[in-house]
Design a protein around this motif. Structure first.
Motif, PDB file in Angstrom:
ATOM      1  N   TYR A  89       8.712   6.845  12.678  1.00 22.22           N
ATOM      2  CA  TYR A  89       7.501   6.057  12.495  1.00 22.22           C
ATOM      3  C   TYR A  89       6.247   6.896  12.227  1.00 22.22           C
ATOM      4  CZ  TYR A  89      10.468   2.297  14.098  1.00 22.22           C
ATOM      5  OH  TYR A  89      11.487   1.387  14.204  1.00 22.22           O
ATOM      6  N   LYS A  90       6.395   8.210  12.219  1.00 23.57           N
ATOM      7  CA  LYS A  90       5.266   9.062  11.849  1.00 23.57           C
ATOM      8  C   LYS A  90       5.701  10.099  10.812  1.00 23.57           C
ATOM      9  CE  LYS A  90       5.907  11.920  16.023  1.00 23.57           C
ATOM     10  NZ  LYS A  90       5.245  12.431  17.250  1.00 23.57           N
ATOM     11  N   SER A  91       6.684   9.739   9.999  1.00 23.70           N
ATOM     12  CA  SER A  91       7.258  10.686   9.048  1.00 23.70           C
ATOM     13  C   SER A  91       6.568  10.679   7.687  1.00 23.70           C
ATOM     14  CB  SER A  91       8.752  10.385   8.860  1.00 23.70           C
ATOM     15  OG  SER A  91       8.929   9.103   8.276  1.00 23.70           O
ATOM     16  N   TYR A  92       5.568   9.818   7.509  1.00 19.45           N
ATOM     17  CA  TYR A  92       4.834   9.804   6.241  1.00 19.45           C
ATOM     18  C   TYR A  92       4.081  11.135   6.076  1.00 19.45           C
ATOM     19  CZ  TYR A  92       1.179   8.775   9.595  1.00 19.45           C
ATOM     20  OH  TYR A  92       0.344   8.836  10.681  1.00 19.45           O
ATOM     21  N   GLN A 104       0.160   4.491  -1.057  1.00 19.06           N
ATOM     22  CA  GLN A 104       1.417   5.213  -0.821  1.00 19.06           C
ATOM     23  C   GLN A 104       1.941   4.986   0.586  1.00 19.06           C
ATOM     24  OE1 GLN A 104       2.866   6.118  -3.255  1.00 19.06           O
ATOM     25  NE2 GLN A 104       1.893   7.603  -4.589  1.00 19.06           N
ATOM     26  N   ILE A 105       1.058   4.834   1.557  1.00 17.40           N
ATOM     27  CA  ILE A 105       1.507   4.521   2.916  1.00 17.40           C
ATOM     28  C   ILE A 105       2.204   3.163   2.934  1.00 17.40           C
ATOM     29  CG2 ILE A 105       0.702   3.936   5.244  1.00 17.40           C
ATOM     30  CD1 ILE A 105      -1.295   6.202   5.027  1.00 17.40           C
ATOM     31  N   ASN A 106       1.687   2.221   2.134  1.00 16.58           N
ATOM     32  CA  ASN A 106       2.354   0.927   2.051  1.00 16.58           C
ATOM     33  C   ASN A 106       3.748   1.043   1.444  1.00 16.58           C
ATOM     34  OD1 ASN A 106       0.135  -0.284   3.186  1.00 16.58           O
ATOM     35  ND2 ASN A 106      -0.106  -1.834   1.589  1.00 16.58           N
ATOM     36  N   ARG A 107       3.907   1.963   0.505  1.00 18.64           N
ATOM     37  CA  ARG A 107       5.243   2.202  -0.045  1.00 18.64           C
ATOM     38  C   ARG A 107       6.182   2.707   1.048  1.00 18.64           C
ATOM     39  NH1 ARG A 107       5.204   5.897  -5.242  1.00 18.64           N
ATOM     40  NH2 ARG A 107       7.417   5.413  -5.042  1.00 18.64           N
ATOM     41  N   TRP A 108       5.665   3.544   1.918  1.00 22.33           N
ATOM     42  CA  TRP A 108       6.443   4.064   3.058  1.00 22.33           C
ATOM     43  C   TRP A 108       6.806   2.918   4.013  1.00 22.33           C
ATOM     44  CZ3 TRP A 108       5.034   4.199   8.270  1.00 22.33           C
ATOM     45  CH2 TRP A 108       5.785   5.021   9.101  1.00 22.33           C
ATOM     46  N   VAL A 109       5.836   2.076   4.350  1.00 24.27           N
ATOM     47  CA  VAL A 109       6.081   0.944   5.245  1.00 24.27           C
ATOM     48  C   VAL A 109       7.145   0.013   4.662  1.00 24.27           C
ATOM     49  CG1 VAL A 109       5.067  -1.150   6.250  1.00 24.27           C
ATOM     50  CG2 VAL A 109       3.780   0.996   6.311  1.00 24.27           C
ATOM     51  N   ALA A 110       7.108  -0.189   3.357  1.00 22.17           N
ATOM     52  CA  ALA A 110       8.011  -1.141   2.714  1.00 22.17           C
ATOM     53  C   ALA A 110       9.474  -0.763   2.884  1.00 22.17           C
ATOM     54  CB  ALA A 110       7.672  -1.256   1.226  1.00 22.17           C
ATOM     55  N   ARG A 111       9.755   0.498   3.151  1.00 29.26           N
ATOM     56  CA  ARG A 111      11.136   0.925   3.324  1.00 29.26           C
ATOM     57  C   ARG A 111      11.640   0.696   4.750  1.00 29.26           C
ATOM     58  NH1 ARG A 111      11.282   6.379  -0.528  1.00 29.26           N
ATOM     59  NH2 ARG A 111      10.823   5.230  -2.450  1.00 29.26           N
TER      60      ARG A 111
END
Length: 479
Positions: A89-92, A104-111
């Protein structure tokens, strides 16, 4: 839920996953005494259903399950290789926050979420967000079914938890059973006030529940009394966390703060320094304004104790109604608690008992402590005890000590499997003298990082290559 016609296992499982309070006919005592064999069967059926529904719909879970060759769940332990460790949960890439690149953070959340949620997340225009506060507020408005929160960021990096709004609603409905001491769906709503010794709102994980608390426990918003009526800034909390890490590393002289943030950080530092005096005045005011009234109060044990000591020093005892509900969670975790602190809190407040729980931000479930000092597992979370070196599951029999892990059955738009940093001892078989039939935690709960001088490397039960591939996939968000 009918009180005369027995429910099938499928019906019970459906309620456990979607409407857990109805499973107990909205009775707190019945919830605490659900038959162990029924709960075990419901949990396995619920886990199978969650995996079948989410396996190919959450991108990170699919990547890991494909790598491990896991197509279905037959036994509880089958899910252990798919439990996420906290670093997920903090790998972005941290640079995304520094650059306010929330697209880009939203792209990370979407996965990390189901396709319906992911579609809304990716469609959200967050390109103009200039900080965390902007981003959280925008996401709340555009994707109301998702309730993203963050942790304390003690490492200097926030964990972002993509929990569903419905998860919080179910948790507060269970808490309402305890707070109101409900004995059925027609239990009348009490005249209850909430006393909250922190900010009214914010995006911190433990502040996220306040909105649902007001809607579920209280007659109206006027019955919620916060020490700080404003919203806690996540931008400032993040900045303060990064500054602490830089100070610890001796690099504070190279730490850059944007001019517009400097004044906000200084104001926050002043507020933190003034907090003991402010809270003393707040509690004194609450003791006067709400004297004799029934209150709900949730705070850390040391904050409750400091409140009680201040009140007792002024001769104040039995301030609130005896039916008041005091709640604290987390245990001591390495801190020596002074003798008699619980008695001090009860003597000052006048409440009959102190309700302690074991919980964590990543799992939306709460495990209450009974009068014998044992934490009883909630039916909505499947507990695991893992070998601290390999993260392999230890036997679910006898008395076992190891790393705590959970599967959160309340999660339906994200994957509920999580490995904690806690060492626990679980008694699986021996009945607790309190009469509750569930398995329970005995003895102290301790952080592995405290045992190893701040270091705690979690080994995932999945193969190293599978885990690495999954993490690489999650982090491929920068174009």
């Amino acid at each position: 839920m009918s009180t005369t016609t027995p429910l099938s296992m499928d019906e019970q499982t459906r309620l456990l996953l979607g409407d857990p309070t109805a499973l107990a006919n909205h009775s707190w005592r019945r919830w605490q005494h659900l038959p162990r064999t029924d709960v075990d069967a419901m949990q396995l059926a619920g886990l199978k259903a969650r995996f079948a529904a989410l396996r190919d719909r959450i991108p990170l879970l699919k990547k890991l399950a494909d790598a491990e060759g896991i197509e279905h769940i037959d036994e509880l332990d089958d899910v252990v290789p798919l439990l996420f460790e906290h670093t997920v949960y903090k790998s972005y890439p941290p640079s995304l926050l520094d650059k306010c690149n929330f697209t880009q953070i939203n792209r990370w959340v979407a996965r990390l979420v189901t396709p319906e949620i992911a579609e809304a997340v990716l469609a959200a225009d967050v390109s103009r967000c200039r900080g965390l506060d902007d981003w959280f507020a925008t996401m709340d408005e555009i994707v109301p079914q998702l309730c993203i929160s963050h942790t304390s960021g003690t490492s200097g990096t926030f964990s972002f938890l993509p929990q569903g709004t419905r998860e919080w609603e179910k948790l507060l409905q269970i808490r309402r059973m305890a707070v109101w001491n409900m004995d059925g769906p027609d239990t009348p709503q009490p005249e209850l006030h909430a006393v909250y010794p922190y900010f009214r709102a914010g995006f911190y994980s433990y502040l996220r529940s306040n909105r649902h608390l007001i809607n579920t426990l209280l007659p109206d918003e006027k019955h919620f009394h916060a020490a700080y009526p404003e919203t806690l800034s996540s931008d400032v909390v993040h900045l303060a966390a990064k500054a602490r890490v830089a100070h610890a590393k001796g690099t504070l002289d190279r730490f850059e703060i944007r001019p517009e943030m400097l004044a906000r950080k200084q104001a926050f530092d002043q507020l933190q320094g003034d907090m003991p005096r402010h809270l003393a005045a707040f509690f004194e005011h609450m003791a006067s304004e709400l004297k004799g009234k029934r209150v709900y109060m949730s705070a850390t044990w040391n904050l409750l104790h400091n409140m009680a000591k201040a009140g007792l020093s002024k001769g104040l005892e039995g301030v609130f109604d005896a039916g008041s509900f005091l709640s604290t969670s987390g245990g001591a975790k390495g801190i020596v608690q002074p003798d008699g602190w619980r008695e001090d809190v009860l003597r000052f407040t006048g409440a009959k008992r102190l309700n302690e729980t074991y919980s964590m931000s990543e799992v939306v479930a709460s495990h209450p402590r009974c009068e014998h000092g044992h934490y009883h597992f909630s039916p909505t979370a499947i507990p695991f005890v893992l070998d601290p070196e390999t993260s392999r599951p230890l036997p679910r029999t006898g008395r076992v000590t190891g790393r705590a892990a959970f599967f959160d059955l309340g999660a339906d738009s994200r994957w509920g499997g999580f490995i904690t940093g806690d060492e626990i001892t679980v008694q699986w078989d021996e009945p607790c003298p309190c009469g509750q039939p569930s398995a329970y935690v005995v003895g102290p709960i301790q952080r592995y990082s405290e045992k190893h001088g701040g270091d705690d490397k979690i080994t995932c039960a999945a193969s190293e290559s599978s885990h690495r591939e999954a993490m690489d996939f999650l982090n491929q968000v920068q174009s």
